[in-house]
Write a protein that holds these residues in place. Structure first.
Motif, short mmCIF file in Angstrom:
data_model
loop_
_atom_site.label_atom_id
_atom_site.label_comp_id
_atom_site.label_asym_id
_atom_site.label_seq_id
_atom_site.Cartn_x
_atom_site.Cartn_y
_atom_site.Cartn_z
N LEU A 631 0.82 -1.21 0.00
CA LEU A 631 0.00 0.00 0.00
C LEU A 631 0.86 1.26 0.00
CD1 LEU A 631 -2.88 1.17 0.13
CD2 LEU A 631 -2.70 1.07 2.64
N SER A 632 2.05 1.16 0.58
CA SER A 632 2.92 2.34 0.69
C SER A 632 3.43 2.81 -0.67
CB SER A 632 4.11 2.03 1.61
OG SER A 632 5.06 1.19 0.98
N TYR A 633 3.42 1.93 -1.69
CA TYR A 633 3.93 2.36 -2.99
C TYR A 633 2.93 2.20 -4.14
CZ TYR A 633 4.90 -2.61 -4.09
OH TYR A 633 4.80 -3.97 -4.34
N SER A 634 1.80 1.56 -3.92
CA SER A 634 0.83 1.34 -4.99
C SER A 634 0.47 2.66 -5.68
CB SER A 634 -0.44 0.69 -4.43
OG SER A 634 -1.43 0.59 -5.43
N PRO A 635 0.79 2.84 -6.95
CA PRO A 635 0.59 4.15 -7.59
C PRO A 635 -0.84 4.67 -7.52
CG PRO A 635 2.02 2.80 -8.95
CD PRO A 635 1.51 1.90 -7.85
N TYR A 636 -1.81 3.84 -7.78
CA TYR A 636 -3.21 4.27 -7.79
C TYR A 636 -3.64 4.76 -6.41
CZ TYR A 636 -8.27 3.93 -8.77
OH TYR A 636 -9.62 4.18 -8.94
N ASP A 637 -3.19 4.07 -5.37
CA ASP A 637 -3.59 4.41 -4.01
C ASP A 637 -2.84 5.60 -3.44
OD1 ASP A 637 -5.48 2.05 -3.23
OD2 ASP A 637 -3.76 1.10 -4.17
N ASN A 638 -1.74 5.99 -4.07
CA ASN A 638 -0.94 7.09 -3.55
C ASN A 638 -1.02 8.35 -4.39
OD1 ASN A 638 0.81 6.15 -1.06
ND2 ASN A 638 0.77 4.41 -2.47
N LEU A 639 -1.93 8.38 -5.35
CA LEU A 639 -2.16 9.63 -6.07
C LEU A 639 -2.69 10.68 -5.09
CD1 LEU A 639 -3.84 8.32 -9.34
CD2 LEU A 639 -1.57 9.35 -9.14
N LYS A 640 -2.27 11.92 -5.29
CA LYS A 640 -2.68 13.00 -4.38
C LYS A 640 -2.80 14.29 -5.17
CE LYS A 640 2.14 13.75 -2.95
NZ LYS A 640 2.70 12.64 -3.78
N ALA A 641 -3.34 15.28 -4.54
CA ALA A 641 -3.45 16.60 -5.15
C ALA A 641 -2.05 17.20 -5.26
CB ALA A 641 -4.36 17.50 -4.33
N ALA A 642 -1.56 17.32 -6.49
CA ALA A 642 -0.20 17.80 -6.70
C ALA A 642 -0.03 18.12 -8.18
CB ALA A 642 0.82 16.74 -6.27
N SER A 643 1.11 18.71 -8.50
CA SER A 643 1.49 18.93 -9.90
C SER A 643 2.25 17.70 -10.39
CB SER A 643 2.36 20.17 -10.05
OG SER A 643 1.60 21.34 -9.77
N TYR A 644 1.89 17.23 -11.57
CA TYR A 644 2.50 16.04 -12.15
C TYR A 644 3.14 16.38 -13.49
CZ TYR A 644 0.21 13.06 -8.68
OH TYR A 644 -0.16 12.46 -7.51
N PRO A 645 4.07 15.57 -13.95
CA PRO A 645 4.61 15.79 -15.30
C PRO A 645 3.54 15.55 -16.36
CG PRO A 645 5.92 14.17 -14.04
CD PRO A 645 4.64 14.40 -13.29
N ALA A 646 3.85 15.88 -17.60
CA ALA A 646 3.01 15.44 -18.71
C ALA A 646 3.11 13.92 -18.80
CB ALA A 646 3.48 16.07 -20.01
N ILE A 647 1.98 13.25 -18.91
CA ILE A 647 1.95 11.78 -18.86
C ILE A 647 1.14 11.23 -20.02
CG2 ILE A 647 1.32 9.76 -17.51
CD1 ILE A 647 1.55 11.43 -14.98
N LEU A 648 1.73 10.31 -20.76
CA LEU A 648 1.03 9.54 -21.78
C LEU A 648 0.91 8.11 -21.29
CD1 LEU A 648 -0.11 8.89 -24.61
CD2 LEU A 648 2.27 8.65 -25.41
N VAL A 649 -0.31 7.64 -21.12
CA VAL A 649 -0.57 6.28 -20.66
C VAL A 649 -1.18 5.49 -21.82
CG1 VAL A 649 -1.82 4.85 -19.00
CG2 VAL A 649 -0.95 7.10 -18.31
N LYS A 650 -0.62 4.32 -22.11
CA LYS A 650 -1.11 3.51 -23.23
C LYS A 650 -1.48 2.12 -22.73
CE LYS A 650 0.52 4.39 -27.31
NZ LYS A 650 1.40 4.44 -28.50
N THR A 651 -2.60 1.62 -23.25
CA THR A 651 -3.06 0.30 -22.86
C THR A 651 -3.74 -0.36 -24.04
OG1 THR A 651 -4.31 -0.95 -21.20
CG2 THR A 651 -5.30 1.09 -22.00
N SER A 652 -4.18 -1.61 -23.85
CA SER A 652 -4.89 -2.35 -24.89
C SER A 652 -6.10 -3.03 -24.27
CB SER A 652 -3.98 -3.38 -25.55
OG SER A 652 -2.92 -2.76 -26.25
N LEU A 653 -7.21 -3.00 -24.98
CA LEU A 653 -8.45 -3.56 -24.44
C LEU A 653 -8.34 -5.05 -24.15
CD1 LEU A 653 -11.39 -2.78 -23.75
CD2 LEU A 653 -12.02 -3.48 -26.07
N ASN A 654 -7.54 -5.77 -24.95
CA ASN A 654 -7.44 -7.23 -24.79
C ASN A 654 -6.17 -7.66 -24.05
OD1 ASN A 654 -9.85 -7.59 -26.22
ND2 ASN A 654 -8.77 -7.54 -28.18
#
Length: 719
Positions: A631-654
């Protein structure tokens, strides 16, 4: 749709033109889609895990698909000004590929086998020619085994899994996937007639022929856990429903796989988890006989076997994490009969041993680099004779066995490449000690390797550990402290980061980028202990190592501190999510492919494919200590109100490895928290899996898109 702007790439010269150091800002008229919030709660170990976007797991829901499509439309609109740049990058990458080419033929039985590509066609064509002697005869008549372009003609995605030919050369067993979910269908082709036979099986993994040319063994995947767990025997011409179940792996941590020893004498069935393995064997000429276990499994002990002249050769980590090599008589393979040949060494990882009639080749990793040691057998027994090492001249490289099907030979083929040397196939003559280059990948389009240089340096981690870094850049465009810097990492599963050549990356190098590869803990770059130091309760070392590498590179002038990008995929996408939570100020742009970012929700759901086997890598969150640490490092659970870099996230439906909803949920949540005007983009390939597009040209378009994002965000182009 936004109007196209003027594209000005940075010149590939000693003087690097720097555009604005302010991040690109999307047009105010473009509004990103926001997913609706529907709170769910999971109470465990005194914690409440709240999740507003669990509904995105409903793949068949029109609302889910509509939201993914809306994100795709937003991403397309935001990136529209880079359309000309994307085409320019794509054309550059194609120009560096010899589109019509042929692989190095290899001898197997009565034929030489090879694959070739043709200009404008997405997939390879697998072929063979009859062997009229020990030298390949290019004038012999070609036989096409499989033209993947023809098979994929009506498919948006197509991949080949297994391909194996019967001993007599008449039958080809192969498996295909048309969704990207890595769920393969088995087929058998009669090469004499070209007919695809009625033999068929679903969810197939390993495929291996017995020596009778009519018995085929194959593994099958559990549809719920997505692990290979059953092993069947099929007799050609009989109904699939009559196939005999030979073995079933009950332990959910384990996958099974099958193969055949190089001498052709035995079939091998392996059961393995991330940390434990066992193997059993069957004489290839007796397909209905009982299988024999080499040595019963023991937790945290792995072993891998091969066979030569009545002896088993076993690579095992029973006396140390970095493996040793032992031998045992064919009739008595259990551990009490093992005789050590190569001892365990704390500073040398014995990664593989390639075994032949008169010699073996030991692949040893020292200080993060691979070394090939050729060891001669003076007789048929397991005693070693003279040995010598094949030397490599560059500071960062990768080497691995090439295709060596002939057991009784004096010639050994291996592949070699580096960050500046294209993929090459060499043949080493064990009798003379001479090495011959058989083929080096031709890189058209004006590539001159003397313009580029590579380095290997070390950064000190927060606990004092020295972390290797491999670097490549153009010598004539390097200006200390001024270049855009791209840092890549993975750091999981004990996987060593390969230092291979990639002509696609010339598009970044020729625009002044310094490319850095971080060999962080959790990977296998420094042997098994390096993996151990970055998994389970030590996983955070992976993330802090990467940050230390980035800081070291910036402090020593390998890049402009204001223009640093990072990239990673899958478990490397977890890395991306962790570093932007820990140090969002350090990076200006992030490219995250199929990222494993929803650690807690995924690892708490044992019904998902791969979850239970992954306990050995990440930990079991049903145990309180593991839960708190994860839990201490899980990215989804540790998102917070802050400034972030520009981020491109890519995934595939299958995607079958990291389900699409992890990156989708991550982006949906981050949209509600980020306090900046930097881009946050999600792109979902709606007809592919974990590896993205299957066709080589389609894949280049995906890379061009990523590069356009980086060039835009790091100010290398003006739009």
């Amino acid at each position: 749709m936004l109007p196209l702007g003027t594209i000005t790439p940075a010149p590939a010269s000693a003087t690097l033109e720097i555009m604005s150091t302010e991040p690109a800002t999307p047009a105010a008229a473009l509004t990103p889609p926001h997913a609706r919030a529907e709170r769910t709660e999971h109470r465990i170990h005194g914690h409440v895990l709240a999740d507003d976007y669990a509904w995105l797991r409903q793949k068949d829901s029109p609302e889910t698909i509509a939201w993914l499509q809306a994100e795709n439309a937003y991403t397309e609109a935001v990136m529209a000004p880079t359309a000309e740049l994307q085409k320019q990058l794509y054309d550059e990458m194609v120009s560096h590929i010899k589109e019509t080419d042929v692989s190095v033929p290899f001898l197997d039985g009565a034929f030489w086998y090879y694959s070739r590509t043709e200009q404008g066609r997405q997939y390879p064509i697998y072929c063979r020619k009859p062997a009229h002697g020990p030298v390949f005869d290019d004038t012999a008549t070609e036989e096409i085994l499989l033209d993947i372009n023809a098979l994929a003609e009506k498919e948006s995605y197509f991949a080949i899994g297994a391909m194996t030919i019967s001993d007599d050369g008449h039958l080809l067993a192969f498996s295909t996937d048309t969704t990207g979910f890595r769920q393969y269908t088995l087929h058998v082709k009669d090469l004499r007639t070209g007919e695809i036979l009625s033999e068929r099986a679903e969810r197939v993994g390993s495929v291996v022929w017995a020596a009778d040319n009519r018995t085929l063994f194959y593994t099958v995947e559990d549809p719920e856990q997505k692990r290979q767990f059953q092993f069947f025997r099929h007799v050609l011409g009989t109904p699939h429903t009559e196939d005999e179940l030979v073995f079933e792996e009950k332990d959910e941590r384990f996958n099974i796989g099958a193969g055949r020893t190089r001498d052709g004498e035995f079939l091998i069935l392996q059961s393995s988890s991330h940390t434990t393995s066992e193997e059993q064997f069957l004489r290839a000429g007796s397909p209905t006989a009982a299988w024999t276990l080499i040595e019963p499994r023991r937790d945290n002990i792995e072993y891998y076997v091969n066979h030569r002249h009545g002896h088993w050769y076993i690579r095992a980590n029973d006396t140390g994490r970095n493996f040793r090599l032992v031998s045992a008589p064919e009739a008595t393979p259990s551990r009490q009969h093992w005789t050590e040949i190569i001892p365990h060494r704390d500073d040398v990882m014995l990664e593989e041993v390639d075994l032949f009639a008169g010699f073996c080749v030991a692949f040893e990793r020292r200080q993060g680099l691979e070394h090939l040691r050729v060891i001669h057998f003076p007789g048929e027994g397991p005693a070693f004779g003279q040995s010598n090492e094949i030397a490599f001249p560059e500071p960062a490289y990768t080497t691995h066995p090439h295709i060596n099907r002939v057991f009784d030979t004096t010639r050994y083929r291996y592949a070699y490449q580096s960050l500046v040397t294209p993929s090459s196939v060499y043949e080493y003559d064990t009798a003379t000690g001479q090495t011959t280059l058989l083929k080096q990948l031709e890189v058209p389009g004006g590539f001159d390797r003397t313009l580029y240089t590579s380095e290997r340096i070390f950064a000190q981690a927060s606990d004092g550990v020295e972390v290797p870094i491999s670097l490549v850049y153009r010598k004539d465009s390097f200006e200390r402290g001024k270049n855009p810097l791209w840092v890549y990492g993975y750091g999981s599963y004990g996987y060593p980061l390969p230092m291979g050549f990639n002509s696609n990356r010339l598009s970044l190098l020729d625009r002044g980028f310094v490319l850095a590869y971080a060999h962080i803990r959790g990977g296998g770059d420094m042997g098994k202990p390096w993996h151990d130091a970055g998994r389970l309760i030590h996983k955070r070392n992976t993330f802090t190592d990467f940050i230390a590498v980035t800081e070291h590179l910036a402090a020593h002038g390998y890049g402009d501190p204001a223009r640093i990008a990072a990239e990673g995929g899958s478990a490397g996408g977890l890395l991306m999510g962790a570093i932007v939570n820990l140090r969002p100020d350090l990076y200006r742009a992030i490219v995250s492919h199929v990222p494993f970012v929803d650690v807690m929700n995924t690892m708490l759901d044992a019904s998902l494919p791969l979850t239970v086997p992954e306990y050995e890598e990440w930990g079991n969150p049903n145990e309180p200590e593991a839960f708190e640490y994860m839990l201490s490092y899980s990215p989804y659970d540790n998102l917070k109100a802050a400034s972030y870099p520009a981020i491109l996230v890519k995934t595939s439906l299958n995607d079958s490895q990291v389900m699409y909803w992890e990156p989708a949920k991550y982006v949906a949540k981050l949209r509600t928290l980020k306090q900046d005007n930097h881009l946050l983009l999600l792109h979902t390939n709606m007809s592919a899996g974990h590896g993205g597009a299957s066709g080589r040209y389609d894949y280049l378009k995906e890379i061009a898109f990523d590069y356009a994002f980086l060039l835009r965000e790091l100010g290398i182009v003006s739009l």
